[in-house]
Motif scaffolding. Sequence first.
Motif, PDB file in Angstrom:
ATOM      1  N   SER A 152      16.168  44.222  -2.551  1.00 59.10           N
ATOM      2  CA  SER A 152      14.686  44.394  -3.181  1.00 59.10           C
ATOM      3  C   SER A 152      13.705  45.165  -2.025  1.00 59.10           C
ATOM      4  N   HIS A 153      13.247  46.328  -2.374  1.00 59.22           N
ATOM      5  CA  HIS A 153      12.516  46.933  -1.368  1.00 59.22           C
ATOM      6  C   HIS A 153      11.312  47.190  -2.307  1.00 59.22           C
ATOM      7  N   TYR A 154      10.328  46.496  -2.421  1.00 64.17           N
ATOM      8  CA  TYR A 154       9.219  46.489  -3.078  1.00 64.17           C
ATOM      9  C   TYR A 154       9.211  46.914  -4.575  1.00 64.17           C
ATOM     10  N   ASN A 198      13.059  43.545   1.383  1.00 59.64           N
ATOM     11  CA  ASN A 198      12.535  44.300   2.574  1.00 59.64           C
ATOM     12  C   ASN A 198      11.212  43.543   3.063  1.00 59.64           C
ATOM     13  N   GLU A 199      10.950  43.619   4.290  1.00 57.94           N
ATOM     14  CA  GLU A 199       9.521  43.182   4.842  1.00 57.94           C
ATOM     15  C   GLU A 199       9.167  42.098   4.245  1.00 57.94           C
ATOM     16  N   ILE A 200       9.830  40.617   4.004  1.00 59.50           N
ATOM     17  CA  ILE A 200       9.361  39.839   3.335  1.00 59.50           C
ATOM     18  C   ILE A 200       8.308  38.936   3.606  1.00 59.50           C
ATOM     19  N   TYR A 326      10.274  48.374  12.946  1.00 59.44           N
ATOM     20  CA  TYR A 326       9.313  48.449  14.210  1.00 59.44           C
ATOM     21  C   TYR A 326       8.637  49.616  14.244  1.00 59.44           C
ATOM     22  N   TYR A 327       7.576  49.834  14.193  1.00 55.97           N
ATOM     23  CA  TYR A 327       6.771  51.091  14.133  1.00 55.97           C
ATOM     24  C   TYR A 327       5.718  51.026  15.426  1.00 55.97           C
ATOM     25  N   MET A 328       5.176  49.865  15.864  1.00 51.72           N
ATOM     26  CA  MET A 328       4.031  49.676  16.768  1.00 51.72           C
ATOM     27  C   MET A 328       3.977  48.274  17.093  1.00 51.72           C
ATOM     28  N   GLY A 344      -2.721  50.229  11.266  1.00 52.97           N
ATOM     29  CA  GLY A 344      -1.202  50.382  11.438  1.00 52.97           C
ATOM     30  C   GLY A 344      -0.236  49.939  10.090  1.00 52.97           C
ATOM     31  N   ASN A 345       0.945  49.487  10.193  1.00 53.81           N
ATOM     32  CA  ASN A 345       1.719  49.442   9.175  1.00 53.81           C
ATOM     33  C   ASN A 345       1.309  47.866   8.593  1.00 53.81           C
ATOM     34  N   PHE A 346       0.282  47.847   8.109  1.00 55.09           N
ATOM     35  CA  PHE A 346      -0.114  46.597   7.323  1.00 55.09           C
ATOM     36  C   PHE A 346      -0.571  45.571   8.559  1.00 55.09           C
ATOM     37  N   MET A 347      -0.437  45.848   9.984  1.00 54.62           N
ATOM     38  CA  MET A 347      -1.270  44.974  10.838  1.00 54.62           C
ATOM     39  C   MET A 347      -2.225  45.982  11.654  1.00 54.62           C
ATOM     40  N   VAL A 387      16.034  48.392  11.197  1.00 51.36           N
ATOM     41  CA  VAL A 387      16.422  49.146  10.043  1.00 51.36           C
ATOM     42  C   VAL A 387      15.405  50.101   9.694  1.00 51.36           C
ATOM     43  N   GLU A 388      14.279  49.961  10.465  1.00 55.18           N
ATOM     44  CA  GLU A 388      13.191  50.976  10.302  1.00 55.18           C
ATOM     45  C   GLU A 388      12.404  51.331  11.508  1.00 55.18           C
ATOM     46  N   ASN A 389      12.213  52.711  11.874  1.00 54.14           N
ATOM     47  CA  ASN A 389      11.385  52.974  13.148  1.00 54.14           C
ATOM     48  C   ASN A 389      11.183  54.725  12.868  1.00 54.14           C
ATOM     49  N   PRO A 435      16.604  54.764  11.515  1.00 53.92           N
ATOM     50  CA  PRO A 435      15.324  55.125  11.476  1.00 53.92           C
ATOM     51  C   PRO A 435      14.805  55.493  10.036  1.00 53.92           C
ATOM     52  N   TRP A 436      13.469  55.118  10.034  1.00 55.69           N
ATOM     53  CA  TRP A 436      13.014  55.212   8.545  1.00 55.69           C
ATOM     54  C   TRP A 436      12.680  56.710   8.014  1.00 55.69           C
ATOM     55  N   GLY A 437      12.771  56.812   6.873  1.00 56.49           N
ATOM     56  CA  GLY A 437      12.536  58.191   6.169  1.00 56.49           C
ATOM     57  C   GLY A 437      13.483  59.000   6.688  1.00 56.49           C
ATOM     58  N   ALA A 444       4.947  54.563   1.491  1.00 52.61           N
ATOM     59  CA  ALA A 444       4.601  53.284   1.034  1.00 52.61           C
ATOM     60  C   ALA A 444       3.088  52.967   1.076  1.00 52.61           C
ATOM     61  N   SER A 445       2.588  53.026   2.208  1.00 53.75           N
ATOM     62  CA  SER A 445       1.118  52.654   2.200  1.00 53.75           C
ATOM     63  C   SER A 445       0.183  53.719   1.849  1.00 53.75           C
ATOM     64  N   THR A 446       0.455  54.762   1.709  1.00 54.97           N
ATOM     65  CA  THR A 446      -0.638  55.702   1.399  1.00 54.97           C
ATOM     66  C   THR A 446      -0.068  56.642  -0.129  1.00 54.97           C
ATOM     67  N   HIS A 450       3.020  64.205   2.507  1.00 55.70           N
ATOM     68  CA  HIS A 450       2.868  64.964   3.735  1.00 55.70           C
ATOM     69  C   HIS A 450       2.856  63.930   4.899  1.00 55.70           C
ATOM     70  N   LYS A 451       3.046  62.759   4.791  1.00 50.78           N
ATOM     71  CA  LYS A 451       3.188  61.904   5.797  1.00 50.78           C
ATOM     72  C   LYS A 451       4.847  61.742   6.203  1.00 50.78           C
ATOM     73  N   ARG A 452       5.293  62.621   6.956  1.00 58.09           N
ATOM     74  CA  ARG A 452       6.808  62.824   7.178  1.00 58.09           C
ATOM     75  C   ARG A 452       7.493  62.125   8.126  1.00 58.09           C
TER      76      ARG A 452
HETATM   77  C1  BGP Z   1       7.628  49.991   5.776  1.00 57.36           C
HETATM   78  C2  BGP Z   1       8.356  50.034   4.667  1.00 57.36           C
HETATM   79  C3  BGP Z   1       8.810  51.381   4.089  1.00 57.36           C
HETATM   80  C4  BGP Z   1       8.192  52.589   4.685  1.00 57.36           C
HETATM   81  C5  BGP Z   1       7.578  52.380   6.181  1.00 57.36           C
HETATM   82  C6  BGP Z   1       6.560  53.425   6.541  1.00 57.36           C
HETATM   83  O1  BGP Z   1       6.534  49.018   5.764  1.00 57.36           O
HETATM   84  O2  BGP Z   1       9.123  49.050   4.489  1.00 57.36           O
HETATM   85  O3  BGP Z   1       8.830  51.300   2.566  1.00 57.36           O
HETATM   86  O4  BGP Z   1       7.421  53.253   3.976  1.00 57.36           O
HETATM   87  O5  BGP Z   1       7.031  51.051   6.171  1.00 57.36           O
HETATM   88  O6  BGP Z   1       5.202  53.372   6.180  1.00 57.36           O
HETATM   89  P1  BGP Z   1       4.461  54.371   5.307  1.00 57.36           P
HETATM   90  O7  BGP Z   1       5.478  54.986   4.372  1.00 57.36           O
HETATM   91  O8  BGP Z   1       3.290  53.538   4.827  1.00 57.36           O
HETATM   92  O9  BGP Z   1       4.266  55.229   6.488  1.00 57.36           O
END
Ligand code: BGP
Length: 491
Positions: A152-154, A198-200, A326-328, A344-347, A387-389, A435-437, A444-446, A450-452
């Motif tokens: 389950s990823h959102y 995902n990101e529970i 982990y992004y930041m 940030g990524n929701f934070m 599993v994401e970075n 790594p993510w994407g 996901a957030s926007t 073009h956020k690649r």
């Molecule tokens: C995480 C999500 C992903 C992904 C990533 C990057 O929170 O699990 O789905 O999108 O963040 O965030 P964003 O796409 O907003 O740049």
Amino acid sequence: MSKFPKDFLWGGAIAANQAEGGWNAEGKGISTADCMTRGSRTTPRFITYKTKEGEIKAEPFFFLDAPEGAQYGVFEGFDYPSHQGIDFFHRYKEDIALFGELGFKMFRMSINWTRIFPTGMETEPNEDGLRFYDQVFDELRKYDIEPLVTLSHYETPVGLTNAWNGWADERTIECWERYVRTVGTRYKGKVNYWLTFNEINIAQMMPYMGAGVGYKNKQIIANAIKHQFLGSAKAVLILHEIDENNKVGNMVAYGAQYPNTCHPEDALKAKFAGRGSHFFFDVQATGKYPNYKLKEYEREGIEFHLTEQQKQLLMDGTVDFLSFSYYMSSVVSADPKVIEDAKGNFMGGVKNPYLKASDWGWQIDPVGLRYACNELWDRYHKPLMIVENGIGAQDVLEKDGSCHDSYHIDYLRGHIEEMSKVINEDGIDLIGYTPWGCIDLISASTGEMHKRYGFIYVDYQDDGSGDGRRYRKDSFYWYKKVIASNGEDLN
Ligand code: BGP
């Protein structure tokens, strides 16, 4: 020179709702993500719904507080980016061939629950949806790529949200069990690595996105989280029962939390801020609600109770490994005069003067990744997987089809160097990195295109133009070399 174990799982990650498209193809139902509009750096994504009175409304997903009885859905006149995604639904063979060329050992993806059970409530699965993922897994196997499947990823079926407020209601657990048993049985032998939610921890802040909860208060959110924990534990038991080779992990949005100064109050606040994610590891790794959470519920007047059977379920259904995004990192201050202006990524938090940030304001901190791994290892002693970075950036596709994305390479190199220290100097059992994407997809957030993040450029633009063609970026050739040398060649 960095060193990694010989069976280290190098790969990349995507999610169904951000990549597949085909949102209503072959019997698929509507998921919560399908009702989210495209935003931008300055405009939030909106969630669309109809009120009891029949009025169509759109609210920013960060602050969603819809009235009870709202019916979420897809309405004319809105731009929903998940509907096209990057068309992975039709182009998965081409994409997986590129992952094969990169040398991936593992590919993280999600199964979109609504392809299998369109409203979440059916008793029989949708065969077309099951067949689609069969084909994807078979294709991955051709290249010896191990799938890592997020259940389950959102992507909660919106049918469950509209019927009884998603995970806020206990009945969702039963629908979930049916879904997990169905996919676990069908893909036995094809999938051995699973993640539950995902990101529970996101359900705390954004319950619509994380738990398909359309209207909310603190009590409703606490209930939804409890139900997801029970669902996660059930999934562990079901998947172990189906195949003893199955390994099931949790997934939490994670980042180091630093105090703004050495003032004891700042240090304490930073420690407590860490509980926002540790709580989820605590329950899923140890099978118990921590005392600080029970006290918090008491203080806030939130009713909480677990039956003996539920307590046992949580204990029996602890995960085999821990995974996180982990992004930041972020900085915490106890002083109300200090402005929290970091994005940030929701934070968010306070801006860290020692760090640079991405174009979207996310602060880049490879050392924080080492800090995070140590924190988790010291607390739980379970194998870890990142599993994401990655870093979201605006790429330029040159006329000759090349894309010079040195910033992606620099970001990932810095983090991989720290991972090597985590393994070789700290002795931590870090087993994989996706790594993510790995291929450009919807944010996901926007909701932007073009956020690649990817190694592979996808020619779709935010205004809907583009033909979806794939191009190898400079980072593609670089990561291929990293994997081929098992992390030794990072130049
Ligand atoms: C995480 C999500 C992903 C992904 C990533 C990057 O929170 O699990 O789905 O999108 O963040 O965030 P964003 O796409 O907003 O740049």
